[in-house]
Scaffold this active site. Structure first.
Site, PDB file in Angstrom:
ATOM      1  N   ARG A   8       0.877  -1.181   0.000  1.00 38.06           N
ATOM      2  CA  ARG A   8       0.000   0.000   0.000  1.00 38.06           C
ATOM      3  C   ARG A   8       0.910   1.225   0.000  1.00 38.06           C
ATOM      4  O   ARG A   8       1.717   1.415   0.905  1.00 38.06           O
ATOM      5  CB  ARG A   8      -0.914   0.030   1.225  1.00 38.06           C
ATOM      6  CG  ARG A   8      -1.554   1.399   1.422  1.00 38.06           C
ATOM      7  CD  ARG A   8      -2.638   1.428   2.455  1.00 38.06           C
ATOM      8  NE  ARG A   8      -3.830   0.749   1.981  1.00 38.06           N
ATOM      9  CZ  ARG A   8      -5.034   0.913   2.518  1.00 38.06           C
ATOM     10  NH1 ARG A   8      -5.204   1.711   3.552  1.00 38.06           N
ATOM     11  NH2 ARG A   8      -6.076   0.267   2.031  1.00 38.06           N
ATOM     12  N   HIS A  41      -7.617   0.791  -6.158  1.00 41.41           N
ATOM     13  CA  HIS A  41      -7.800   0.002  -4.929  1.00 41.41           C
ATOM     14  C   HIS A  41      -8.557  -1.285  -5.301  1.00 41.41           C
ATOM     15  O   HIS A  41      -9.706  -1.488  -4.909  1.00 41.41           O
ATOM     16  CB  HIS A  41      -8.589   0.821  -3.901  1.00 41.41           C
ATOM     17  CG  HIS A  41      -8.548   0.263  -2.517  1.00 41.41           C
ATOM     18  ND1 HIS A  41      -7.789  -0.841  -2.162  1.00 41.41           N
ATOM     19  CD2 HIS A  41      -9.192   0.653  -1.376  1.00 41.41           C
ATOM     20  CE1 HIS A  41      -7.973  -1.088  -0.874  1.00 41.41           C
ATOM     21  NE2 HIS A  41      -8.807  -0.199  -0.377  1.00 41.41           N
ATOM     22  N   GLN A  60     -10.427  -3.688  -2.725  1.00 41.78           N
ATOM     23  CA  GLN A  60     -11.704  -3.201  -2.205  1.00 41.78           C
ATOM     24  C   GLN A  60     -12.858  -3.626  -3.104  1.00 41.78           C
ATOM     25  O   GLN A  60     -13.916  -4.051  -2.636  1.00 41.78           O
ATOM     26  CB  GLN A  60     -11.670  -1.670  -2.105  1.00 41.78           C
ATOM     27  CG  GLN A  60     -12.949  -1.079  -1.541  1.00 41.78           C
ATOM     28  CD  GLN A  60     -13.179  -1.504  -0.103  1.00 41.78           C
ATOM     29  OE1 GLN A  60     -12.280  -1.408   0.710  1.00 41.78           O
ATOM     30  NE2 GLN A  60     -14.367  -1.985   0.213  1.00 41.78           N
ATOM     31  N   ASP A  96     -17.121   7.464  -1.289  1.00 42.53           N
ATOM     32  CA  ASP A  96     -15.851   7.344  -0.566  1.00 42.53           C
ATOM     33  C   ASP A  96     -15.518   8.726  -0.014  1.00 42.53           C
ATOM     34  O   ASP A  96     -16.179   9.720  -0.361  1.00 42.53           O
ATOM     35  CB  ASP A  96     -14.755   6.840  -1.539  1.00 42.53           C
ATOM     36  CG  ASP A  96     -13.425   6.534  -0.855  1.00 42.53           C
ATOM     37  OD1 ASP A  96     -13.395   6.424   0.381  1.00 42.53           O
ATOM     38  OD2 ASP A  96     -12.409   6.412  -1.575  1.00 42.53           O
ATOM     39  N   CYS A 152     -16.234   2.124   1.238  1.00 45.02           N
ATOM     40  CA  CYS A 152     -15.097   1.243   1.544  1.00 45.02           C
ATOM     41  C   CYS A 152     -14.612   1.389   2.978  1.00 45.02           C
ATOM     42  O   CYS A 152     -13.949   0.489   3.499  1.00 45.02           O
ATOM     43  CB  CYS A 152     -13.955   1.494   0.570  1.00 45.02           C
ATOM     44  SG  CYS A 152     -13.247   3.152   0.678  1.00 45.02           S
ATOM     45  N   ARG A 186     -13.771  -8.153   2.820  1.00 43.92           N
ATOM     46  CA  ARG A 186     -12.355  -7.957   2.478  1.00 43.92           C
ATOM     47  C   ARG A 186     -11.555  -9.209   2.855  1.00 43.92           C
ATOM     48  O   ARG A 186     -10.657  -9.629   2.139  1.00 43.92           O
ATOM     49  CB  ARG A 186     -11.779  -6.728   3.211  1.00 43.92           C
ATOM     50  CG  ARG A 186     -12.335  -5.384   2.787  1.00 43.92           C
ATOM     51  CD  ARG A 186     -11.904  -5.012   1.386  1.00 43.92           C
ATOM     52  NE  ARG A 186     -10.461  -4.989   1.219  1.00 43.92           N
ATOM     53  CZ  ARG A 186      -9.656  -3.969   1.531  1.00 43.92           C
ATOM     54  NH1 ARG A 186     -10.173  -2.848   2.017  1.00 43.92           N
ATOM     55  NH2 ARG A 186      -8.355  -4.040   1.336  1.00 43.92           N
TER      56      ARG A 186
HETATM   57  N1  NVA Z   1      -9.841   6.843  -1.349  1.00 42.96           N
HETATM   58  C1  NVA Z   1      -9.395   6.502  -0.016  1.00 42.96           C
HETATM   59  C2  NVA Z   1      -9.665   5.062   0.260  1.00 42.96           C
HETATM   60  C3  NVA Z   1      -9.247   4.603   1.634  1.00 42.96           C
HETATM   61  C4  NVA Z   1      -9.465   3.122   1.833  1.00 42.96           C
HETATM   62  C5  NVA Z   1      -7.923   6.827   0.121  1.00 42.96           C
HETATM   63  O1  NVA Z   1      -7.166   6.569  -0.825  1.00 42.96           O
HETATM   64  O2  NVA Z   1      -7.534   7.343   1.171  1.00 42.96           O
HETATM   65  N1   CP Z   2     -11.117   0.232   2.864  1.00 43.10           N
HETATM   66  C1   CP Z   2      -9.834   0.132   3.242  1.00 43.10           C
HETATM   67  O1   CP Z   2      -8.942  -0.157   2.450  1.00 43.10           O
HETATM   68  O2   CP Z   2      -9.631   0.358   4.570  1.00 43.10           O
HETATM   69  P1   CP Z   2      -8.217   0.567   5.277  1.00 43.10           P
HETATM   70  O3   CP Z   2      -7.669   1.875   4.795  1.00 43.10           O
HETATM   71  O4   CP Z   2      -8.561   0.590   6.739  1.00 43.10           O
HETATM   72  O5   CP Z   2      -7.320  -0.567   4.921  1.00 43.10           O
END
Ligand code: NVA
Ligand code: CP
Length: 302
Positions: free
Chosen positions: A105, A132, A135, A220, A260, A288
């Site tokens: 990540r 992502h 997700q 989101d 998400c 998930r």
């Molecule tokens: N769009 C958000 C998703 C978090 C799971 C981000 O990238 O922070």
């Molecule tokens: N939805 C998701 O990816 O959550 P986290 O950021 O907690 O991993």
């Protein structure tokens, strides 16, 4: 042995593989509930590299591989030499020589691509600024469980055309459903990706129009990780795209809504929808775990 596969975007799967993976996720969920989970990843080790925060992704990957007989190694970007500037290519060669798969990540999607190019084991995108895909595996599983096949249905994305939206766009291409993206000017998803979707995805500025007859509404956060400084400006522009009861009532009868998580109650989604007894958001989050187990089996059994 077949060639190793990566999962950097949903497009790394064929439509048939994506459908099989969703089926397997649901099967693994049932096996877990029955207490007859297979030890299908016995002895396998997953390295998890995080340069952004996470709750669901970290817990679900670590719990998932452990429940299937394997184990996981948490590597914070800051605490490894990557955080001190070791080239991604070098880290990829070394880490992949010691583990069976790597989940990353991070910010730049190109960093995950560079890692994958130099990795000798499968690499999984656990979220980048652009995509992502993990997700959307869970989101699709949730829709299939509750409403059956998503093919031919209408999905409405509300708000920022961000990484999660991009992965929904790829899902529309693979599973043949209509994705209507409702966002203000300046918050559109990537133009090249939109063009690649052809008639499967389009932008509809007015949220009241976009949600008409939709079988699923998805939203989101307005400011993704790395965009915290823009929070105020984003809240002003994206305010009219809030997922609330009024919009939901204009969608198809029985429409589902997803997020998400983490969510900001009464910003992109109202608290009453988050806490409604018929919300599927918690099922979506639990999935998930099951979807990623299916993904790890798929990649590690190649
Ligand atoms: N769009 C958000 C998703 C978090 C799971 C981000 O990238 O922070
Ligand atoms: N939805 C998701 O990816 O959550 P986290 O950021 O907690 O991993």
């Amino acid at each position: 042995m077949a060639e190793k596969r990566h999962f950097l975007t949903l497009m790394d799967l064929s439509s048939a593989e994506l459908r099989d993976l969703i089926d397997r996720a649901t099967e693994l969920k049932a096996l877990r509930y029955a207490g007859t989970e297979p030890q299908s990843l016995s002895g396998k080790l997953l390295a998890m590299i995080f340069t952004k925060a996470s709750t669901r992704t970290r817990v679900s990957f670590e719990a998932g591989i452990t429940q299937l007989g394997g184990s996981a190694l948490f590597l914070s970007g800051q605490d490894t030499q990557l955080g001190r500037g070791e080239p991604i290519e070098d880290a990829a060669r070394v880490i992949s020589s010691m583990v069976d798969a790597v989940m990353i990540r991070t910010y730049a999607h190109s960093d995950v691509e560079r890692f994958a190019t130099h990795s000798t084991v499968p690499v999984i995108n656990g979220l980048t600024d652009d995509f992502h895909p993990c997700q959307i595996l869970a989101d699709l599983q949730t829709f299939f469980e509750l409403r059956g096949d998503i093919s031919g249905r209408k999905v409405c994305w509300l708000g920022d055309g961000n990484n999660v939206c991009h992965s929904w766009m790829n899902a529309a291409r693979l599973l043949d459903f209509e994705l209507v993206i409702s966002c203000p000017e300046g918050y559109e998803p990537d133009n090249t990706l939109l063009a690649a979707c052809g008639p499967k995805a389009r932008i509809e500025r007015a949220p009241e129009q976009a949600v008409q007859d939709a079988h699923l509404l998805v939203t989101d956060v307005w400011a993704s990780m790395g965009q915290e400084a823009e929070q105020q400006a984003r809240a002003t522009s994206l305010g009219p795209y809030q997922l609330n009861r009024q919009l939901l009532d204009q969608a198809a009868s029985g429409a589902l809504y997803m997020h998400c998580l983490p969510a900001y109650r009464d910003e992109e989604i109202t608290a009453d929808l988050m806490d409604s007894p018929d919300t599927v958001i918690w099922q979506e989050a639990e999935n998930r775990l099951h979807a990623q187990k299916a993904l790890m089996e798929f990649l590690l059994h190649q």
